[in-house]
Design a protein around this motif. Structure first.
Motif, mmCIF file in Angstrom:
data_model
loop_
_atom_site.group_PDB
_atom_site.id
_atom_site.type_symbol
_atom_site.label_atom_id
_atom_site.label_comp_id
_atom_site.label_asym_id
_atom_site.label_seq_id
_atom_site.Cartn_x
_atom_site.Cartn_y
_atom_site.Cartn_z
ATOM 1 N N TRP A 80 0.823 -1.209 0.000
ATOM 2 C CA TRP A 80 0.000 0.000 0.000
ATOM 3 C C TRP A 80 0.858 1.260 0.000
ATOM 4 O O TRP A 80 0.458 2.298 -0.531
ATOM 5 N N GLN A 81 2.031 1.164 0.577
ATOM 6 C CA GLN A 81 2.951 2.301 0.544
ATOM 7 C C GLN A 81 3.495 2.510 -0.864
ATOM 8 O O GLN A 81 3.710 3.653 -1.292
ATOM 9 N N LYS A 82 3.695 1.423 -1.599
ATOM 10 C CA LYS A 82 4.192 1.536 -2.968
ATOM 11 C C LYS A 82 3.189 2.235 -3.876
ATOM 12 O O LYS A 82 3.573 2.966 -4.796
ATOM 13 N N THR A 83 1.904 2.008 -3.658
ATOM 14 C CA THR A 83 0.884 2.658 -4.486
ATOM 15 C C THR A 83 0.468 4.016 -3.928
ATOM 16 O O THR A 83 -0.240 4.773 -4.609
ATOM 17 N N GLY A 84 0.862 4.313 -2.685
ATOM 18 C CA GLY A 84 0.481 5.580 -2.062
ATOM 19 C C GLY A 84 -0.901 5.569 -1.461
ATOM 20 O O GLY A 84 -1.374 6.597 -0.956
ATOM 21 N N ARG A 85 -1.552 4.415 -1.474
ATOM 22 C CA ARG A 85 -2.930 4.412 -0.970
ATOM 23 C C ARG A 85 -3.001 4.295 0.547
ATOM 24 O O ARG A 85 -4.082 4.438 1.115
ATOM 25 N N ASP A 86 -1.879 4.049 1.203
ATOM 26 C CA ASP A 86 -1.891 4.170 2.658
ATOM 27 C C ASP A 86 -2.203 5.613 3.043
ATOM 28 O O ASP A 86 -2.904 5.868 4.034
#
Length: 580
Positions: A80-86
């Motif tokens: 989720w950190q890789k996609t920025g959705r965190d």
């Protein structure tokens, strides 16, 4: 199934914390019980309904060639950190750290997990297209769960993800799923409308939302008065308003407005209408600051702003940022002199159309009057755009057609995600030319619990639920209205005949008065009730009643089971027919 041996804890009283009819009736009918805020235990009748909806969804997904898998609910935070959705989900994202210090999330949706799978398993265009789905529990840490299963923390969703090598293939699967969703909702017996929708935090280039119109729905459907176009409120476009006639406006005047930082307070203090105010809303987008100008009687549309920012995440600026930027507390920002302080300014068409207005003075406890758009702040330039950036309201038009509004429950949505997730998570394959290319993705979600709630919202009366036969907990209830041996014997015989005919039937064999049994049958929304009473039995008849109709009729006892079984088949067949 026997009522006496089944956990169906019906209650007469309306639960105090149940705000809408579906929540009330699902609790009163014993479909579910609250475990904690926003989480529910499904009891036997409710579980049967979930199973029926799930079966319909699964059949229609399999019919398209989609393949079912099961994704873990607990997923690595790293994805989720890789996609920025965190960041996009913020506090709604349920997170915990395990004993090894690794961050994890409780999946609110599953783009990251499915894309991770595709990145590791799809190597060549020859494997595509591929459509994978699951029916699984999701979790969102809602700040204020409400409306029962319509806004719960834990819910059941069918989510599917398709992978493609080109736009043509993506569109083909998108339309397959679009049509499958139509069949799902028709088979579940819920009326629905399809609207153009924003993709929101999902991202992508296109989306349609399937919405069940009802008075208690949280979603707003906007449609033209000729019924030819419809959108959800986040997507609905509006025509620019006509430019107001010019007025003789004097120079800007500063007015002391102590503690009047809200529209209603300013209007009361200065004796103005909200439409005479210019609201200045400060947002942050990464390292940038963005100002949005809307009229005081309008609401800025976050999804339209997201689109203008090319899908980038944005937040309302915190108080410290607003003070640093404008020199004033929140509620007193204004457009005059702001151009040199922010990176972008989006001016709504309705503000640009104003002849004169009142705005924040960029000074705590002060506003300015005689503000003329174009004279006192720019309507064009490198940083400034005049755009549609607000929610539609009564009186608005689109392409000259009046916009109308109704509320609804979102039960499904389909998205074209493009390469948003595949690029970030390295999901690619070799194309026909031997060169690697990022996979294109589609996403398709259905709320299983919401289908049930929407059916209840639109199918009920003062006595309880009125459910479509395809998703009702039982198709028929056999009710012996008396304890006499001949009544019980006749009821048991009809019950067994219906079972033998493949009908989903429950017999109310409780030691209770007939009136109590009738009330519970109505509360549960069982489509057909067959009653065996002393008088009708003496006449060689049984009483027959449809839950959706007020009148009762009789059937010959010798053929009652056969006739009821035929009615059940006919009622189910009507829901299987495609729309004309």
């Amino acid at each position: 199934m026997r009522y006496s041996q089944t956990l169906i804890p019906t209650v007469k009283e309306v639960p105090a914390d149940a705000e809408i009819i579906s929540h009330q009736l699902m609790l009163r009918a014993g479909l579910m019980r609250k475990l904690a805020s926003g989480t529910y235990i499904y009891l036997p009748a409710g579980q049967r309904m979930l199973d029926k909806v799930t079966r319909i969804v699964r059949e229609e997904m399999n019919r398209t060639g989609a393949q079912e898998i099961t994704m873990p609910v607990v997923q690595p935070l790293e994805l989720w950190q890789k996609t920025g959705r965190d960041v996009d989900y913020g506090e709604t994202l349920g997170q915990f750290t395990d004993r090894h210090g690794r961050g994890n999330v409780l999946s609110p949706t599953a783009e990251e997990g499915f894309t991770f799978l595709a990145a590791n398993e799809i190597k060549s265009y020859k494997q595509l297209p591929m459509n994978l789905y699951q029916i699984n529990t999701k979790y969102r840490d809602e700040f204020r769960p409400r409306f029962g299963v319509l806004r719960s923390r834990e819910f059941i969703m069918k989510d599917a993800y398709s992978f493609h090598v080109d736009e043509e293939s993506l569109h083909e699967t998108y339309m397959d799923m679009y049509n499958a969703y139509c069949r799902v909702f028709e088979r579940c017996g819920v009326e629905y409308v399809i609207v153009l929708a924003e993709s929101g935090e999902m991202g992508g280039s296109g989306s349609h939302q399937f919405t069940v119109p009802c008075a208690n729905g949280e979603d707003v459907i906007v449609y033209t008065d000729d019924d030819k176009e419809a959108w959800n409120i986040e997507k609905a476009p509006v025509d620019p308003l006509a430019k107001q006639d010019a007025v003789e406006a004097g120079p800007i005047e500063e007015v002391h407005t102590p503690r009047a930082g809200k529209v209603e307070d300013v209007c009361a203090f200065l004796k103005l209408e909200p439409g005479q105010l210019i609201k200045t809303l400060i947002h942050t987008c990464g390292d940038e600051t963005v100002a949005v100008l809307v009229r005081g009687d309008h609401e800025a549309n976050p999804e339209k702003l997201t689109r203008l920012l090319d899908g980038a995440h944005h937040d309302m600026a915190d108080e410290a940022t607003v003070v640093k930027l404008t020199g004033a507390a929140v509620g007193f920002a204004g457009p005059v002199g702001l151009c040199d302080k922010v990176d972008r300014i989006y001016v709504d068409h309705a503000v640009a159309a104003m002849a004169v207005g009142t705005a924040g003075a960029n000074k705590t406890d002060y506003h300015i009057t005689n503000v003329v758009p174009g004279r006192d702040f720019p309507l064009e330039g490198d940083k400034v755009q005049v755009v549609d950036i607000r929610n539609a309201v009564d009186g608005d038009t689109y392409e000259g057609k009046t916009l109308l509004f109704k509320r609804g429950i979102e039960v499904g949505q389909v998205f074209k995600l493009g390469d948003k997730y595949s690029k970030k998570l390295g999901a690619n394959c070799l194309g026909e030319d031997g060169k690697p290319r990022d996979l294109l993705m589609g996403c398709y979600g259905i709320g299983i619990n919401r289908i049930i709630a929407s059916a209840v919202e639109n199918g009920h009366d003062d006595n309880g639920m009125i459910l479509p036969i395809s998703i009702a907990p039982w198709e028929v209830i056999v009710t012996p209205a008396g304890k006499e041996y001949e009544i019980v014997e006749a009821a048991e015989k009809i019950y067994q005949q219906l079972l033998d005919a493949g009908v989903e039937v429950i017999i109310d064999d409780r030691n209770a008065r007939g009136g109590v049994k009738f009330k519970d049958a109505d509360l549960l929304g069982i489509p057909i009730r067959v009653t065996i009473g002393k008088k009708s039995l003496a006449e060689g008849q049984v009483e027959f009643k449809l839950r959706s109709e007020p009148d009762r009729s009789t059937l010959p006892i010798d053929t009652a089971a056969k006739q009821v079984a035929e009615m059940v088949r006919d009622m189910k067949a009507k829901l299987e027919r495609p729309k004309e």
